[in-house]
Design a protein around this motif. Structure first.
Motif, PDB file in Angstrom:
ATOM      1  N   LEU A 217       0.834  -1.201   0.000  1.00 48.28           N
ATOM      2  CA  LEU A 217       0.000   0.000   0.000  1.00 48.28           C
ATOM      3  C   LEU A 217       0.870   1.253   0.000  1.00 48.28           C
ATOM      4  O   LEU A 217       2.056   1.193   0.358  1.00 48.28           O
ATOM      5  N   PRO A 218       0.314   2.421  -0.362  1.00 51.65           N
ATOM      6  CA  PRO A 218       1.103   3.663  -0.382  1.00 51.65           C
ATOM      7  C   PRO A 218       1.697   4.003   0.980  1.00 51.65           C
ATOM      8  O   PRO A 218       1.279   3.480   2.026  1.00 51.65           O
ATOM      9  N   ALA A 219       2.659   4.897   0.967  1.00 53.93           N
ATOM     10  CA  ALA A 219       3.438   5.213   2.169  1.00 53.93           C
ATOM     11  C   ALA A 219       2.640   5.934   3.241  1.00 53.93           C
ATOM     12  O   ALA A 219       3.111   6.051   4.380  1.00 53.93           O
ATOM     13  N   ASP A 220       1.456   6.447   2.924  1.00 49.48           N
ATOM     14  CA  ASP A 220       0.667   7.122   3.959  1.00 49.48           C
ATOM     15  C   ASP A 220      -0.203   6.154   4.755  1.00 49.48           C
ATOM     16  O   ASP A 220      -1.002   6.579   5.581  1.00 49.48           O
ATOM     17  N   ALA A 292     -15.099  -3.206  16.363  1.00 49.36           N
ATOM     18  CA  ALA A 292     -14.742  -2.202  15.359  1.00 49.36           C
ATOM     19  C   ALA A 292     -15.982  -1.654  14.667  1.00 49.36           C
ATOM     20  O   ALA A 292     -16.099  -0.445  14.418  1.00 49.36           O
ATOM     21  N   LEU A 293     -16.937  -2.525  14.348  1.00 48.43           N
ATOM     22  CA  LEU A 293     -18.179  -2.063  13.740  1.00 48.43           C
ATOM     23  C   LEU A 293     -18.952  -1.159  14.701  1.00 48.43           C
ATOM     24  O   LEU A 293     -19.565  -0.168  14.280  1.00 48.43           O
ATOM     25  N   ALA A 294     -18.917  -1.506  16.003  1.00 50.00           N
ATOM     26  CA  ALA A 294     -19.583  -0.655  16.989  1.00 50.00           C
ATOM     27  C   ALA A 294     -18.948   0.734  17.044  1.00 50.00           C
ATOM     28  O   ALA A 294     -19.618   1.718  17.354  1.00 50.00           O
ATOM     29  N   ALA A 295     -17.637   0.814  16.742  1.00 54.88           N
ATOM     30  CA  ALA A 295     -16.939   2.101  16.734  1.00 54.88           C
ATOM     31  C   ALA A 295     -17.106   2.831  15.407  1.00 54.88           C
ATOM     32  O   ALA A 295     -16.546   3.923  15.235  1.00 54.88           O
ATOM     33  N   GLY A 296     -17.822   2.244  14.456  1.00 58.09           N
ATOM     34  CA  GLY A 296     -18.040   2.889  13.179  1.00 58.09           C
ATOM     35  C   GLY A 296     -16.972   2.637  12.151  1.00 58.09           C
ATOM     36  O   GLY A 296     -16.925   3.325  11.123  1.00 58.09           O
ATOM     37  N   LEU A 297     -16.105   1.649  12.371  1.00 56.29           N
ATOM     38  CA  LEU A 297     -15.008   1.372  11.440  1.00 56.29           C
ATOM     39  C   LEU A 297     -15.453   0.415  10.335  1.00 56.29           C
ATOM     40  O   LEU A 297     -16.192  -0.535  10.615  1.00 56.29           O
ATOM     41  N   PRO A 298     -14.989   0.615   9.104  1.00 59.18           N
ATOM     42  CA  PRO A 298     -15.120  -0.454   8.108  1.00 59.18           C
ATOM     43  C   PRO A 298     -14.154  -1.574   8.454  1.00 59.18           C
ATOM     44  O   PRO A 298     -13.114  -1.343   9.075  1.00 59.18           O
ATOM     45  N   VAL A 299     -14.492  -2.788   8.051  1.00 64.80           N
ATOM     46  CA  VAL A 299     -13.709  -3.953   8.440  1.00 64.80           C
ATOM     47  C   VAL A 299     -13.438  -4.813   7.210  1.00 64.80           C
ATOM     48  O   VAL A 299     -14.327  -5.035   6.381  1.00 64.80           O
ATOM     49  N   VAL A 300     -12.207  -5.292   7.115  1.00 71.07           N
ATOM     50  CA  VAL A 300     -11.822  -6.293   6.125  1.00 71.07           C
ATOM     51  C   VAL A 300     -11.396  -7.525   6.917  1.00 71.07           C
ATOM     52  O   VAL A 300     -10.423  -7.465   7.674  1.00 71.07           O
ATOM     53  N   HIS A 301     -12.106  -8.633   6.774  1.00 74.05           N
ATOM     54  CA  HIS A 301     -11.872  -9.793   7.634  1.00 74.05           C
ATOM     55  C   HIS A 301     -11.895 -11.072   6.825  1.00 74.05           C
ATOM     56  O   HIS A 301     -12.482 -11.142   5.730  1.00 74.05           O
ATOM     57  N   ALA A 302     -11.253 -12.102   7.389  1.00 70.95           N
ATOM     58  CA  ALA A 302     -11.259 -13.432   6.775  1.00 70.95           C
ATOM     59  C   ALA A 302     -12.299 -14.338   7.409  1.00 70.95           C
ATOM     60  O   ALA A 302     -12.854 -15.210   6.744  1.00 70.95           O
ATOM     61  N   THR A 322     -10.893 -13.605   1.189  1.00 70.29           N
ATOM     62  CA  THR A 322     -10.160 -14.867   1.246  1.00 70.29           C
ATOM     63  C   THR A 322      -8.848 -14.693   0.482  1.00 70.29           C
ATOM     64  O   THR A 322      -8.811 -14.056  -0.565  1.00 70.29           O
ATOM     65  N   GLY A 323      -7.792 -15.233   1.024  1.00 67.59           N
ATOM     66  CA  GLY A 323      -6.496 -15.116   0.373  1.00 67.59           C
ATOM     67  C   GLY A 323      -5.458 -14.533   1.302  1.00 67.59           C
ATOM     68  O   GLY A 323      -5.611 -14.540   2.540  1.00 67.59           O
ATOM     69  N   GLY A 324      -4.398 -14.004   0.726  1.00 66.95           N
ATOM     70  CA  GLY A 324      -3.271 -13.509   1.496  1.00 66.95           C
ATOM     71  C   GLY A 324      -3.106 -12.009   1.413  1.00 66.95           C
ATOM     72  O   GLY A 324      -4.078 -11.251   1.259  1.00 66.95           O
ATOM     73  N   ALA A 325      -1.834 -11.567   1.499  1.00 71.74           N
ATOM     74  CA  ALA A 325      -1.534 -10.145   1.585  1.00 71.74           C
ATOM     75  C   ALA A 325      -2.016  -9.381   0.362  1.00 71.74           C
ATOM     76  O   ALA A 325      -2.521  -8.248   0.479  1.00 71.74           O
ATOM     77  N   GLU A 326      -1.870  -9.957  -0.816  1.00 73.27           N
ATOM     78  CA  GLU A 326      -2.283  -9.267  -2.043  1.00 73.27           C
ATOM     79  C   GLU A 326      -3.771  -8.972  -2.027  1.00 73.27           C
ATOM     80  O   GLU A 326      -4.209  -7.857  -2.362  1.00 73.27           O
ATOM     81  N   GLU A 327      -4.577  -9.956  -1.636  1.00 70.79           N
ATOM     82  CA  GLU A 327      -6.024  -9.763  -1.613  1.00 70.79           C
ATOM     83  C   GLU A 327      -6.439  -8.756  -0.543  1.00 70.79           C
ATOM     84  O   GLU A 327      -7.339  -7.937  -0.768  1.00 70.79           O
ATOM     85  N   GLU A 334      -9.635  -0.601  -2.048  1.00 65.88           N
ATOM     86  CA  GLU A 334     -10.987  -0.375  -2.542  1.00 65.88           C
ATOM     87  C   GLU A 334     -11.870   0.280  -1.495  1.00 65.88           C
ATOM     88  O   GLU A 334     -12.703   1.141  -1.823  1.00 65.88           O
ATOM     89  N   VAL A 335     -11.701  -0.127  -0.235  1.00 65.94           N
ATOM     90  CA  VAL A 335     -12.492   0.496   0.834  1.00 65.94           C
ATOM     91  C   VAL A 335     -12.124   1.968   0.974  1.00 65.94           C
ATOM     92  O   VAL A 335     -12.998   2.832   1.114  1.00 65.94           O
ATOM     93  N   ARG A 336     -10.840   2.283   0.904  1.00 62.42           N
ATOM     94  CA  ARG A 336     -10.431   3.684   1.023  1.00 62.42           C
ATOM     95  C   ARG A 336     -10.927   4.498  -0.162  1.00 62.42           C
ATOM     96  O   ARG A 336     -11.365   5.650  -0.003  1.00 62.42           O
ATOM     97  N   ALA A 337     -10.869   3.917  -1.364  1.00 64.51           N
ATOM     98  CA  ALA A 337     -11.317   4.638  -2.550  1.00 64.51           C
ATOM     99  C   ALA A 337     -12.815   4.918  -2.510  1.00 64.51           C
ATOM    100  O   ALA A 337     -13.296   5.872  -3.144  1.00 64.51           O
TER     101      ALA A 337
END
Length: 605
Positions: A217-220, A292-302, A322-327, A334-337
């Motif tokens: 991911l980008p440096a920020d 995290a959902l209770a705090a209003g955060l989006p979540v990416v989970h396996a 599903t998958g590894g670091a690339e996925e 995509e969530v940030r975009a």
């Protein structure tokens, strides 16, 4: 009413935090015993006014913990004993029964598909767990997934209650001021997009996937790892090798600042995040995701059964990957975009949301009776028929009569043989007698001042000799069957962690299965008693086998279906390989034709 909660440890973890939340709202006089590790949650409980006792258990094989816990329960005069986590269940339930407490409840927080609390689910682990389960009254599953796994293990459905974990919504309410303050104290740039990961730093959590995803991911982008555990140094090395060590922050088990001073609590840390990453592929509930959902955060989970067991629209901010670091890196991008997260709607203070409740509903923190499992629908008699009007009616192609040709089986001997094979296979499966399995458990107990390790070794040795002639010779008298029948019907299993032997017997008669298991267990304890003076270890029956209510083999209907399918398959194969004869040459066999050619309305190719 006075209750005692027994838990394996009180470090920072989901089960430990749930216990603290539960005790804050229970209208009972409750004490807590931790077998090991009186960590940060123990300090929190003491601050809440709960008495916490550390039993000082040295490890899984510290058998001296059982009498110590029994004495503590008896001295406390408790009416109820509630156990949490595997080791506490294995030791707490028998200790409660030995102390005379009959109201014994357990909560299963961490049962996965292939592991439990980081230990591999071997036959011995399973046997030991099931043996102790029989000494309690009820096992509480924190999700439908855990309830299903318990039933698959062999825990009767009537002894399982599903009560999901709760989240204190007021505590996790998003606060912009807290977000700015926490980011400033950790030195996070104002423009940083912070990924968070919460949990024990163990291999099963797969936090290395989050670290490697950060490198893509980008440096920020930054990563905030909240928790401690044996994999911390491995993760630090992974971050260095990936070139992102300066963008990964470790808070430790007790959140602290980079300078080592006390840091913010978990809600403050989630407020500082922009997205939660949960790469763990095997969870029993997924508490970090729900918080995290209770705090209003989006979540990416396996994996998160708390969400997966609900309708898809219940948690739109949660995305399963599903998958590894690339996925995971792609999903984060995509969530940030997609834009900033919507502001969380305000919650009513003093309430707890249950993920199993309908969206928008409220669940009070006051304890309530858990729901009873629904009764199974009545199975229809095979002669009863039900028409399903939703199934479309089948139509024949143009020019071809609908349905099978009259007398097709009679005109085609091979097809008739195939049908007869199917009927024969179905009859065999339907008439095959179901098998029942019953299990008795014995435990090896070391003599006073004897080495506890010796009990474990002798338990494994006795497990191997349980089906020998010397033992079966005595058992045949009590079981009322020949020793040969016992040898063919009885199997044993031992645990690698505890000195216990499971003796299982299988029979077409439920009562005989229980009698054979108890007879071999009794003969085995008698055999061990004859040599206890030399071994300084004796066997005691831990739990008697009871008559099984359901067969351990498949039902007659299912075996009949399988048998019919197998018979039909054999008949079909015979039809395919049967040599066909050409109409022009009766004696000349021809090969099986290839794919059929389409015909017109008159049947002409």
């Amino acid at each position: 009413m006075k209750a005692l909660h027994v838990i394996t440890g009180l470090g920072v973890g989901g089960a430990e935090q749930q216990l603290r939340l539960l005790l804050r709202h229970l209208p009972l006089d409750c004490d807590v015993v931790t077998l090991t590790n009186p960590g940060p949650v123990a300090d929190g409980l003491v601050a809440d006014g709960v008495r916490v006792t550390h039993l000082g258990m040295a490890g899984n094989r510290d058998l001296g913990a059982l009498p110590r816990l029994t004495r503590l329960i008896r001295a406390g005069g408790y009416d109820l004993v509630h156990t949490h986590l595997y080791r506490a269940c294995v030791y707490g339930r028998p200790a409660a029964r030995l102390a005379g407490v009959r109201a014994v409840v357990a909560t299963e927080h961490s049962l996965g598909a292939s592991q439990m609390e980081g230990r591999r689910l071997t036959a011995g682990v399973r046997a030991l767990y099931l043996a102790s389960e029989r000494l309690g009254r009820t096992t509480v599953a924190v999700s439908p997934t855990v309830a299903r796994r318990l039933r698959d293990w062999g825990v009767p459905a009537g002894r399982i209650e599903m009560v999901p974990n709760g989240v204190d919504l007021a505590r996790f309410r998003f606060d912009p001021a807290r977000r700015r303050r926490t980011r400033r104290r950790f030195g996070l740039p104002e423009t940083a997009y912070v990924l968070g990961a919460v949990g024990r730093l163990a291999a099963g959590k797969r936090f290395d996937v989050a670290v490697r995803a950060l490198a893509r991911l980008p440096a920020d982008h930054w990563l905030l790892l909240v928790g401690g555990g044996p994999e911390e140094q491995v993760l630090r090395r992974t971050a260095r090798e990936a070139g992102v060590a300066d963008r990964v922050l470790f808070t430790g088990e007790r959140p602290c600042l980079p300078d080592g001073s006390a840091g913010p609590d978990l809600p403050s840390l989630t407020a500082a995040m922009d997205l939660l990453v949960s790469p763990s592929a095997e969870e029993a509930f997924g508490l970090a995701v729900v918080e995290a959902l209770a705090a209003g955060l989006p979540v990416v989970h396996a994996s998160c059964p708390a969400i997966e067991d609900l309708p898809a629209h219940t948690a739109p901010a949660a995305r399963r990957v599903t998958g590894g670091a690339e996925e995971f890196a792609r999903a984060v991008a995509e969530v940030r975009a997609a834009g900033p997260r919507p502001a969380p709607r305000p919650r009513r203070p003093g309430t707890t949301a249950s993920p199993a409740a309908p969206p928008g509903s409220w669940t009070s923190t006051r304890p309530r009776s858990p729901p009873r499992p629904r009764r199974r629908p009545r199975h229809r008699h095979p002669r009863e028929s039900v028409r399903d009007d939703r199934e479309p009616h089948r139509t024949a192609p143009p020019g071809r009569p609908a349905g099978p040709r009259p007398g097709a089986a009679a005109l085609d001997p091979a097809r008739g043989r195939r049908g007869r094979r199917g009927l024969a296979g179905g009859a065999y499966g339907a008439l095959k007698t179901p098998a029942y399995t019953a299990t008795s458990y014995v435990v090896a107990v070391p003599a006073e001042h004897a080495d506890p390790e010796a009990a474990l070794g002798f338990a494994q040795a006795y497990g191997r000799v349980a089906t020998q002639v010397a033992v079966l010779g005595d058992a045949q008298v009590w079981a009322g069957v020949p020793a040969r029948t016992l040898r063919d019907s009885v199997r044993t299993a031992t645990s690698p962690d505890a000195p216990m032997v499971a003796v299982s017997a299988t029979s077409s008669r439920p009562g005989l299965a229980a009698d054979m298991a108890n007879a071999v267990a009794r003969a085995l304890t008698r055999h061990a008693g004859d040599t206890a003076g030399a071994t300084r270890v004796e066997l005691q029956q831990f739990a008697r086998a009871t008559e099984p209510a359901e067969p351990s083999s498949a039902s007659p209907a299912l075996t009949g279906l399988v048998g019919a399918s197998a018979g039909g398959l054999l008949g079909g194969l015979a039809l395919l390989v049967r040599p066909r004869r050409d109409a022009d040459g009766p004696g000349r066999p021809v090969s099986v034709p290839g794919p059929a050619v389409a015909a017109d309305a008159h049947g002409t190719p």
